[in-house]
Scaffold this motif. Structure first.
Motif, short mmCIF file in Angstrom:
data_model
loop_
_atom_site.label_atom_id
_atom_site.label_comp_id
_atom_site.label_asym_id
_atom_site.label_seq_id
_atom_site.Cartn_x
_atom_site.Cartn_y
_atom_site.Cartn_z
N GLN A 112 0.84 -1.20 0.00
CA GLN A 112 0.00 0.00 0.00
C GLN A 112 0.88 1.27 0.00
O GLN A 112 0.80 2.09 0.91
CB GLN A 112 -0.92 0.01 1.22
CG GLN A 112 -1.78 -1.22 1.35
CD GLN A 112 -2.50 -1.28 2.69
OE1 GLN A 112 -2.60 -0.30 3.42
NE2 GLN A 112 -3.00 -2.45 3.04
N SER B 23 2.26 4.99 -0.67
CA SER B 23 1.71 6.32 -1.00
C SER B 23 2.34 6.84 -2.28
O SER B 23 1.71 7.60 -3.02
CB SER B 23 2.00 7.30 0.15
OG SER B 23 1.51 6.83 1.38
N GLU B 24 3.59 6.45 -2.53
CA GLU B 24 4.31 6.83 -3.75
C GLU B 24 5.09 5.63 -4.25
O GLU B 24 5.57 4.82 -3.45
CB GLU B 24 5.31 7.97 -3.50
CG GLU B 24 4.72 9.25 -2.95
CD GLU B 24 5.82 10.26 -2.67
OE1 GLU B 24 6.82 10.28 -3.42
OE2 GLU B 24 5.68 11.02 -1.70
N LYS C 138 7.36 4.67 -1.05
CA LYS C 138 7.20 5.35 0.23
C LYS C 138 5.77 5.15 0.72
O LYS C 138 4.83 5.14 -0.06
CB LYS C 138 7.50 6.86 0.11
CG LYS C 138 8.93 7.22 -0.28
CD LYS C 138 9.12 8.72 -0.19
CE LYS C 138 10.53 9.14 -0.56
NZ LYS C 138 10.71 9.19 -2.00
N ARG C 139 5.65 5.02 2.03
CA ARG C 139 4.33 4.92 2.64
C ARG C 139 4.25 5.91 3.80
O ARG C 139 5.05 5.85 4.74
CB ARG C 139 4.07 3.49 3.16
CG ARG C 139 2.89 3.32 4.11
CD ARG C 139 1.56 3.72 3.48
NE ARG C 139 0.49 3.75 4.47
CZ ARG C 139 -0.41 2.79 4.63
NH1 ARG C 139 -0.38 1.73 3.86
NH2 ARG C 139 -1.34 2.91 5.55
N ASP C 140 3.30 6.85 3.71
CA ASP C 140 3.07 7.80 4.80
C ASP C 140 2.23 7.13 5.88
O ASP C 140 1.06 6.80 5.65
CB ASP C 140 2.34 9.05 4.29
CG ASP C 140 3.20 9.95 3.44
OD1 ASP C 140 4.39 9.63 3.27
OD2 ASP C 140 2.69 10.97 2.94
N LYS D 266 0.85 12.03 8.20
CA LYS D 266 0.95 12.96 7.09
C LYS D 266 2.39 13.47 6.95
O LYS D 266 2.96 14.02 7.88
CB LYS D 266 0.01 14.16 7.32
CG LYS D 266 -0.01 15.13 6.15
CD LYS D 266 -0.96 16.28 6.39
CE LYS D 266 -0.95 17.24 5.20
NZ LYS D 266 -1.87 18.38 5.40
N ASN D 267 2.97 13.22 5.77
CA ASN D 267 4.33 13.65 5.42
C ASN D 267 5.43 12.95 6.21
O ASN D 267 6.58 13.40 6.20
CB ASN D 267 4.49 15.17 5.59
CG ASN D 267 3.64 15.95 4.60
OD1 ASN D 267 3.45 15.52 3.46
ND2 ASN D 267 3.10 17.07 5.03
N GLY E 83 6.92 8.83 7.17
CA GLY E 83 6.71 7.41 6.93
C GLY E 83 8.02 6.68 6.70
O GLY E 83 9.08 7.08 7.17
#
Length: 298
Positions: free
Chosen positions: A29, A31-32, A48-50, A53-54, A56
């Motif tokens: 899963q 985020s990017e 990347k996974r948060d 918020k911002n 991770g």
């Protein structure tokens, strides 16, 4: 385990089994996700996974031609909220891992600023690693810390603040000229350093050192992107990692006119953050080199 995992709320991850579950979440899963074709039919993958918020965990690895993924390294991160500097940035590969660092000259510090590069896939994709230099890169800095304390700030009146700004502007001008080989500027900087040493040596006999020295930015330990800082807190907030229920402080700080955000586990910070107070501690500096105006420039 990466020692800075605790800075984003993963202080209780003690064994490989627990961390494998977290890595599984990052891979399943993200985020990017960025894939870049390399030589020999290998695909470099950065995910990347948060978890906050911002904040991770990022992983970098390779897919071979059969589609099998091989983990290279992972890193906890905090994304920078501001464009801290616009400078030429040298990109260098680390000797011990496949990670990269960025290095730029910042006149506010007077030394080379080195940081862990968060978006290495961007530069490999665009073929910029061959050049090794990003011209006028927009650097968004952030930091992680695993130990720190809150100390009182230094109160200054309007005249003192104006004088301090003038001195800083003069010093930046002299540093720029010294880098061009101006001998008079070099001599002036040398005399300034001697005068500062004499002043501090005299005052420290009757005053606390932290009432004399407002900010510091000093390389720390054997890692080139680690620093010891004293920085003024501009704003702060307490947030919870929903995955672990641990609480994190995110501080926006100013250090030698560099403005960046910093994350630290609440249990690792001695004292309560306050606007105008100062953070003293060791940090791991990270940064993203941007190519758009999507951040707030300070």
């Amino acid at each position: 385990m990466h020692s800075y995992l605790r800075a984003i709320g993963f202080s209780n991850v003690k064994n490989r089994s627990d961390f494998e579950k977290i890595l599984g979440i990052v891979m399943e899963q993200p985020s990017e996700k960025h894939n870049t074709k390399m030589a020999n039919k290998v695909v470099l993958c950065e995910m990347k996974r948060d978890f906050i918020k911002n904040m991770g965990i990022g992983i970098v690895g390779e897919y071979d031609e059969r589609g099998f993924f091989y983990l290279g390294h992972y890193f906890p991160y905090c994304k920078g909220k501001y464009i801290t500097a616009i400078e030429d940035v040298n990109i260098n590969k680390r000797v011990d891992t496949d990670a990269y660092t960025g290095m730029c000259e910042d006149m506010r510090l007077g030394v080379s600023l080195i940081f862990y590069l968060q978006n290495v896939a961007d530069f490999i994709t665009k073929g910029m690693m061959r050049e090794g230099v990003v011209r006028e890169g927009q650097v968004s800095l952030a930091a992680l810390s695993k130990e720190g304390k809150i100390i009182l700030g230094i109160e200054q009146n309007e005249r003192q603040m104006r004088h301090s700004k003038e001195e800083n502007a003069q010093r930046k001008r002299l540093i720029a000229e010294a880098k061009q080989g101006n001998q008079e500027a070099i001599d002036s900087l040398t005399i300034e350093d001697i005068d500062a040493y004499v002043m501090v040596s005299r005052r420290v006999q009757h005053e606390d050192i932290y009432s004399i020295v407002e900010n510091t930015f000093i390389p720390y330990g054997s890692e080139s992107d680690n620093y010891t800082i004293i920085a003024t807190i501009l704003s702060w907030r307490e947030i919870e990692n929903p995955f672990t229920k641990e609480h994190i402080y995110e501080l926006d700080v100013s250090c030698n006119e560099l403005i960046f955000n910093l994350c630290i586990n609440k249990s690792d910070l001695f004292g309560m953050p306050m606007v105008g107070a100062r953070f003293k501690g060791n940090i791991w500096m990270q940064g993203k080199v941007n190519h758009s105006e999507s951040h707030t420039r300070l």
